[in-house]
Design an enzyme around this catalytic site. Structure first.
Site, PDB file in Angstrom:
ATOM      1  N   PHE A  96      42.677 -45.247  16.545  1.00  0.00           N
ATOM      2  CA  PHE A  96      42.874 -46.535  15.865  1.00  0.00           C
ATOM      3  C   PHE A  96      41.721 -46.775  14.907  1.00  0.00           C
ATOM      4  O   PHE A  96      40.556 -46.708  15.304  1.00  0.00           O
ATOM      5  CB  PHE A  96      42.965 -47.689  16.872  1.00  0.00           C
ATOM      6  CG  PHE A  96      43.240 -49.002  16.204  1.00  0.00           C
ATOM      7  CD1 PHE A  96      44.535 -49.360  15.848  1.00  0.00           C
ATOM      8  CD2 PHE A  96      42.211 -49.882  15.891  1.00  0.00           C
ATOM      9  CE1 PHE A  96      44.797 -50.566  15.196  1.00  0.00           C
ATOM     10  CE2 PHE A  96      42.459 -51.088  15.245  1.00  0.00           C
ATOM     11  CZ  PHE A  96      43.758 -51.431  14.900  1.00  0.00           C
TER      12      PHE A  96
ATOM     13  N   ASP B 262      34.063 -43.193  14.150  1.00  0.00           N
ATOM     14  CA  ASP B 262      34.424 -44.608  14.169  1.00  0.00           C
ATOM     15  C   ASP B 262      33.865 -45.179  15.471  1.00  0.00           C
ATOM     16  O   ASP B 262      34.465 -45.033  16.539  1.00  0.00           O
ATOM     17  CB  ASP B 262      35.945 -44.754  14.097  1.00  0.00           C
ATOM     18  CG  ASP B 262      36.391 -46.209  14.166  1.00  0.00           C
ATOM     19  OD1 ASP B 262      35.566 -47.069  14.530  1.00  0.00           O
ATOM     20  OD2 ASP B 262      37.570 -46.477  13.877  1.00  0.00           O
TER      21      ASP B 262
ATOM     22  N   LYS C  96      32.743 -54.875  15.106  1.00  0.00           N
ATOM     23  CA  LYS C  96      32.865 -55.578  16.387  1.00  0.00           C
ATOM     24  C   LYS C  96      31.562 -56.212  16.905  1.00  0.00           C
ATOM     25  O   LYS C  96      31.255 -57.312  16.525  1.00  0.00           O
ATOM     26  CB  LYS C  96      33.509 -54.652  17.421  1.00  0.00           C
ATOM     27  CG  LYS C  96      34.965 -54.327  17.029  1.00  0.00           C
ATOM     28  CD  LYS C  96      35.887 -54.128  18.201  1.00  0.00           C
ATOM     29  CE  LYS C  96      37.340 -54.298  17.784  1.00  0.00           C
ATOM     30  NZ  LYS C  96      38.038 -53.067  17.410  1.00  0.00           N
TER      31      LYS C  96
HETATM   32  C1  LIG Z   1      38.823 -52.757  16.170  1.00  0.00           C
HETATM   33  C2  LIG Z   1      38.720 -51.405  15.594  1.00  0.00           C
HETATM   34  C3  LIG Z   1      38.906 -51.165  14.226  1.00  0.00           C
HETATM   35  C4  LIG Z   1      39.303 -52.253  13.260  1.00  0.00           C
HETATM   36  O1  LIG Z   1      38.352 -53.265  13.173  1.00  0.00           O
HETATM   37  P1  LIG Z   1      38.781 -54.691  12.551  1.00  0.00           P
HETATM   38  O2  LIG Z   1      37.503 -55.452  12.501  1.00  0.00           O
HETATM   39  O3  LIG Z   1      39.808 -55.266  13.445  1.00  0.00           O
HETATM   40  O4  LIG Z   1      39.317 -54.411  11.186  1.00  0.00           O
HETATM   41  C5  LIG Z   1      38.732 -49.885  13.770  1.00  0.00           C
HETATM   42  N1  LIG Z   1      38.397 -48.887  14.597  1.00  0.00           N
HETATM   43  C6  LIG Z   1      38.204 -49.080  15.917  1.00  0.00           C
HETATM   44  C7  LIG Z   1      37.812 -47.932  16.787  1.00  0.00           C
HETATM   45  C8  LIG Z   1      38.378 -50.341  16.464  1.00  0.00           C
HETATM   46  O5  LIG Z   1      38.224 -50.525  17.777  1.00  0.00           O
END
Ligand SMILES: *Cc1c(COP(=O)(O)O)cnc(C)c1O
Length: 400
Positions: free
Chosen positions: A135, A220, A249
């Site tokens: 994700f 990520d 986050k």
């Molecule tokens: C939450 C998340 C995103 C997206 O972040 P947003 O601030 O919601 O755009 C991307 N990558 C990972 C691994 C995430 O947990």
């Protein structure tokens, strides 16, 4: 009192499946709804609230900065962005920071940086290999990188040049690599995909493949970063360093922020005019980020997360013996999922909520826990008591 749930249904886009709790305030790991009912919050703002709710360090940084300077634009220098960039660089394997406002924006920046580097040094290579169940966000570029087809398909055609291979499958990574491949993009632990752990040595093997083929490795760490897994960044525990890393986050303890970090040789390719954002590096966000990061680093919050995790996992694993439906406890630090032998996670989440615990069903058969890094032993024990009672209630024949 207005019927807030009905009003939400009337006035907001109905694109979220919210739990029916109208949260009014919080303190540490606890929140209260508008009727004064108390909950233990083990969703933690989706891994955002690393210090818990209303932490004085976060609240004071925000209030002090708001009184001084909230926003200037990137036409000027401000000090919080410089101090936060320095702190991130000094505490990671990377050399430069770019700030934005969310996770998905950090991914967009990483995609552009990788493509820019490919344009300059790899004869225009632009393809990115990512993972199924990965994700990376909801904007169209990050969505193209996201490995869940049902998120992507209604919005296609998206950006081209992304492929998705099975998690933990090195041969598939190799098979997906072409002359056009510029980078491999992955979470060190797949968060939204269900808290899926990398197989031992998998991240190292991907790093080696990148080295052999002159590919960039993009981590990520939007969910796994900022102490979440028991080290400041998850890559530290694997001994594998990325070329580019995305954060968001937890970075500013609850204030919207994103960041892309990169090695010097890569960062140098993103030149004046190539990328930008109005709000990015905003003093309010970066000052709060600086205070949050400093607190996490200087007060041993990563160790606290690791110790809390041991307590949490020991207790959850003990449930495996008592409750056959609990099949697995996976994750690291304060990013934990309980695997269930049936698709009952939505019912378990609801039974937890009724008993005063907020958790999230990350898969139909998995419940995810992401409490603040500084969650107390007592709170961990209480959450486990509620979770166990909820699972018993959902699985007991009489409860049906
Ligand atoms: C939450 C998340 C995103 C997206 O972040 P947003 O601030 O919601 O755009 C991307 N990558 C990972 C691994 C995430 O947990």
């Amino acid at each position: 009192m207005p019927d807030w749930v009905a009003e939400e249904h009337r006035y907001l886009f109905q694109n979220y499946g919210r739990q029916p709790v109208v949260i009014e305030r919080g303190e540490g790991t606890r929140v209260w709804d508008v009727e004064g009912k108390e909950y233990l919050d083990f969703v933690g703002g989706l891994a955002v609230n690393v210090l818990g709710h209303a932490h004085p360090v976060v609240a004071n940084a925000l209030a002090e900065q708001a009184k001084k300077l909230i926003h200037t634009s990137n036409l000027f220098y401000t000090t919080p962005m410089i101090e936060l960039a320095k702190l991130l660089v000094e505490n990671s394997c990377l050399d430069r920071a770019f700030f934005c406002n969310s996770g998905t924006e950090a991914i967009e920046a990483a995609i552009k940086l990788a493509r820019r580097w490919g344009y300059d040094t790899r004869n225009g290579a632009y393809e990115i290999v990512a993972f199924l169940d990965g994700f990376h966000g909801r904007t169209t570029g990050a969505l193209a990188a996201t490995g869940t087809a049902r998120y992507r398909e209604p919005f296609e055609p998206l950006a081209t040049g992304f492929s998705h291979v099975p998690w933990n499958d090195l041969e598939a990574v190799k098979a997906a690599t072409t002359d056009r491949t510029v980078a491999i993009l992955m979470e060190p632990i797949q968060g939204e995909g269900g808290v899926n752990m990398p197989a031992p040595g998998f991240l190292r093997a991907v790093r080696d493949w990148c080295n052999e083929n002159n590919l960039l490795l993009i981590f990520d760490e939007i969910q796994t970063g900022i102490g979440r897994t028991g080290s400041l960044f998850a890559y530290e525990q694997e001994g594998v360093e990325p070329d580019i890393m995305c954060l968001a986050k937890g970075l500013a303890g609850g204030v919207p922020i994103g960041a892309m970090l990169a090695r010097e040789e890569i960062a140098a390719h993103l030149v004046k005019g190539d990328h930008g954002t109005t709000f990015g590096a905003n003093p309010l966000a970066t000052a709060t980020g600086l205070a949050t990061m400093k607190y996490v680093i200087e007060n041993g919050l990563t160790g606290q997360a690791a110790r809390g995790s041991d307590r949490l996992c020991t207790r959850l694993r003990s449930m495996e013996d008592r409750l056959p439906v609990v099949t697995e406890v996976r994750g690291r630090g304060m990013l934990i999922a309980i695997g269930l032998g049936a698709d009952i996670s939505a019912e378990v989440v609801e039974a937890c909520r009724q008993r005063g615990l907020l958790v999230n069903n990350v898969r139909p058969n998995a419940v995810r826990l992401m409490p603040p890094l500084n969650t107390s032993d007592d709170e961990i024990d209480r959450a486990c008591d509620i979770l166990e009672a909820a699972i018993v209630a959902v699985t007991a024949p009489t409860a049906k």
